[in-house]
Design a protein around this motif. Structure first.
Motif, PDB file in Angstrom:
ATOM      1  N   ALA A 186      45.146   3.993 -23.195  1.00  0.00           N
ATOM      2  CA  ALA A 186      44.460   2.667 -23.121  1.00  0.00           C
ATOM      3  C   ALA A 186      45.141   1.343 -23.402  1.00  0.00           C
ATOM      4  CB  ALA A 186      42.869   2.832 -23.463  1.00  0.00           C
ATOM      5  N   LEU A 304      42.868  -2.569 -15.910  1.00  0.00           N
ATOM      6  CA  LEU A 304      41.595  -2.582 -16.931  1.00  0.00           C
ATOM      7  C   LEU A 304      40.982  -0.926 -16.067  1.00  0.00           C
ATOM      8  CD1 LEU A 304      40.247  -6.025 -16.578  1.00  0.00           C
ATOM      9  CD2 LEU A 304      41.355  -4.808 -18.447  1.00  0.00           C
ATOM     10  N   VAL A 305      41.128  -0.744 -14.863  1.00  0.00           N
ATOM     11  CA  VAL A 305      40.479   0.539 -14.166  1.00  0.00           C
ATOM     12  C   VAL A 305      41.249   1.618 -15.089  1.00  0.00           C
ATOM     13  CG1 VAL A 305      40.535   2.068 -12.523  1.00  0.00           C
ATOM     14  CG2 VAL A 305      39.971  -0.359 -12.156  1.00  0.00           C
ATOM     15  N   THR A 307      42.419   1.440 -18.268  1.00  0.00           N
ATOM     16  CA  THR A 307      41.875   1.673 -19.539  1.00  0.00           C
ATOM     17  C   THR A 307      40.607   2.489 -19.755  1.00  0.00           C
ATOM     18  OG1 THR A 307      42.746  -0.582 -19.802  1.00  0.00           O
ATOM     19  CG2 THR A 307      41.198   0.112 -21.440  1.00  0.00           C
ATOM     20  N   VAL A 308      39.861   2.221 -18.716  1.00  0.00           N
ATOM     21  CA  VAL A 308      38.406   2.777 -18.831  1.00  0.00           C
ATOM     22  C   VAL A 308      38.767   4.513 -18.526  1.00  0.00           C
ATOM     23  CG1 VAL A 308      36.268   3.222 -17.224  1.00  0.00           C
ATOM     24  CG2 VAL A 308      37.259   1.026 -17.907  1.00  0.00           C
ATOM     25  N   SER A 309      39.637   4.786 -17.395  1.00  0.00           N
ATOM     26  CA  SER A 309      39.916   6.204 -17.138  1.00  0.00           C
ATOM     27  C   SER A 309      40.613   7.037 -18.104  1.00  0.00           C
ATOM     28  CB  SER A 309      40.815   6.451 -15.780  1.00  0.00           C
ATOM     29  OG  SER A 309      42.010   5.774 -15.957  1.00  0.00           O
ATOM     30  N   SER A 311      40.547   6.125 -21.424  1.00  0.00           N
ATOM     31  CA  SER A 311      39.456   6.200 -22.790  1.00  0.00           C
ATOM     32  C   SER A 311      38.611   7.389 -22.560  1.00  0.00           C
ATOM     33  CB  SER A 311      39.022   4.880 -23.094  1.00  0.00           C
ATOM     34  OG  SER A 311      38.290   4.457 -22.168  1.00  0.00           O
ATOM     35  N   THR A 312      38.283   7.434 -21.199  1.00  0.00           N
ATOM     36  CA  THR A 312      37.014   8.586 -20.896  1.00  0.00           C
ATOM     37  C   THR A 312      37.649  10.051 -20.616  1.00  0.00           C
ATOM     38  OG1 THR A 312      36.969   7.697 -18.742  1.00  0.00           O
ATOM     39  CG2 THR A 312      35.510   6.737 -20.255  1.00  0.00           C
ATOM     40  N   ALA A 357      43.492   4.305 -11.572  1.00  0.00           N
ATOM     41  CA  ALA A 357      42.566   5.546 -12.076  1.00  0.00           C
ATOM     42  C   ALA A 357      43.135   6.743 -12.347  1.00  0.00           C
ATOM     43  CB  ALA A 357      41.234   5.255 -11.667  1.00  0.00           C
TER      44      ALA A 357
END
Length: 445
Positions: A186, A304-305, A307-309, A311-312, A357
């Motif tokens: 991320a 930023l997408v 970063t989310v994908s 980290s999850t 993503a």
């Protein structure tokens, strides 16, 4: 081969847990003063909520920011560099490909230094050299000098990602490893996004040289904070610098079919990503869009997408398994490539969101699988992944530009679809190998 031998299979945490030294918890005394025989040694490695975990996560997050901000600092500026030096997109793309290619070449030798001198030490030195070169890059008098300096910068950065992966594998508990690596990835996405957005707007006002200087100063701040925050390693064991030991370790990793599949998956995902983001600026500066440099730089906010994908990714694997997560990442990337073919700016942005993503999710799953799988020589295992990954980036940037000149954006999309097909094929082959292995085990039982 164990049942883990799939394209992105489930790795048994117990094997990783025995790969590093743990410290025994104090045993309560019995009435005779002796410790009970059934006391299990405590795992002293870091875990979410435990001491040092937040500092470690933030430090490596900042290292990831600095790495990607520096490594891809010229990518959003390629149209300006082409105009300033009077070169084609293919030539300008070498300011990115030289950095990623040098990183790919030097990551394995530097992984050996990581085994000898320690993860934190090598990360600190690598980042310091890369930052110093980053402050010189804006003064390059020609495109040749710019490419040369970028190659040196990429070689210096080679010591950071592989050491970070090995550090996490040694210092973080296995069940928290995917999450920890996802946070590092991320940081990569934030660095890539912020570097491109900042350079886009700064370059629009003051030119690409000032923009690269600003990125260099940001990287200085990240490097200092990283060194101050990162906890000292507690589970590192000094390895050997003897070439024979390195060669034996590398051969062992390359003889592991699962690791080889993961290396190929990382390279193919990065080929798509490198191709798309190397030429997207040229597409958006041309008609019918004709966007200014600042707006083109802001396009990279879609990172930023990622970063989310990234980290999850741990939660995704928990629900779908590693193979399922890779299939989903490949499908999402494919959908994004197809949507981006439309001559509509909103649809192009949607396509970039899906591509980003899918890429970051796939990268987080593949890279964490490498760290889980390697039982020894983790730095070399991660180095081989990083080498393949950045060779994919270098190939994607160069081939993407060639494809764009030959067939426009459709040519770049065709290249990306071919790479995603490779990811799916490798994962299917791994799934078949796992089923075959399970049947053989059942027969022998």
């Amino acid at each position: 081969m164990p049942s883990a031998s799939t394209g992105a299979s489930t790795i048994v945490d117990a094997s990783a847990a025995t790969a590093v030294r743990t410290e025994a918890a104090p045993a309560p005394a019995t009435s005779t003063g002796a410790a009970p025989l059934d006391v299990v040694p405590a795992d002293s490695r870091m875990a979410p909520g435990g001491p040092g975990y937040r500092r470690m996560s933030f430090a490596l997050f900042l290292a990831g920011v600095a790495t990607f901000a520096l490594l891809y600092s010229t990518q959003a500026l390629l149209p300006l560099i082409s105009g300033d030096f009077g070169v084609t997109a293919s030539t300008a793309s070498w300011t990115v490909s030289a950095a990623t290619g040098a990183l790919a070449l030097f990551v394995l030798p530097l992984s050996a230094l990581s085994e000898r001198f320690g993860r934190r030490t090598l990360m600190t030195v690598s980042l310091a050299i890369a930052v110093a070169v980053g402050l010189l890059v804006p003064f390059a008098p020609s495109v040749g000098w710019l490419v040369a300096l970028r190659a040196v910068q990429g070689a210096a950065l080679a010591g950071l990602p592989v050491s970070a992966m090995a550090y996490l594998a040694e210092e973080v508990r296995p069940k928290a490893l995917i999450t920890a690596i996802g946070l590092f990835v991320a940081g990569n996405s934030v660095g890539g996004m912020s570097g491109r957005v900042i350079t886009g707007w700064v370059a629009q006002e003051w030119g690409w040289r000032v923009a690269l200087g600003v990125i260099g100063l940001i990287a200085v701040g990240c490097a200092v904070a990283f060194r101050l925050l990162l906890p000292a390693p507690k589970h590192f064991k000094t390895g050997s610098l003897r070439p024979a030991v390195l060669v034996r370790t590398v051969r062992g990793h390359l003889a592991n079919p699962l690791l080889c599949r993961l290396y190929a998956i990382g390279a193919l995902f990065m080929t798509v990503f490198g191709a798309v983001y190397t030429v997207i600026g040229y597409r958006l500066t041309d008609a019918p869009f004709s966007l200014p440099q600042g707006i083109i730089g802001s396009i990279f906010l879609v990172y930023l997408v990622g970063t989310v994908s990234a980290s999850t990714a741990g939660k995704l694997v928990a629900r779908l398994g590693r193979r399922g997560a890779l299939y989903l990442a490949g499908g999402t990337t494919t959908a994004g490539l197809l949507v981006s073919l439309a001559d509509s700016l909103p649809l192009i942005l949607l396509g970039l969101v899906l591509i980003t993503a899918g890429f970051f999710a796939g990268h987080a799953v593949a890279s964490s699988s490498v760290s889980h799988t390697a039982k020894e020589g983790r730095a070399q295992a991660s180095a081989l992944y990083q080498s393949a990954y950045y060779l994919g980036s270098s190939a994607g940037g160069t081939l993407g530009a060639v494809a764009f000149h030959a067939g426009g954006w459709a040519g770049t999309v065709a290249l990306g679809l071919l790479a995603v097909l490779g990811v799916v094929t490798i994962t299917v082959v791994g799934s078949h190998a796992a089923r075959t292995q399970r049947r053989l085990v059942a027969v022998h039982r």
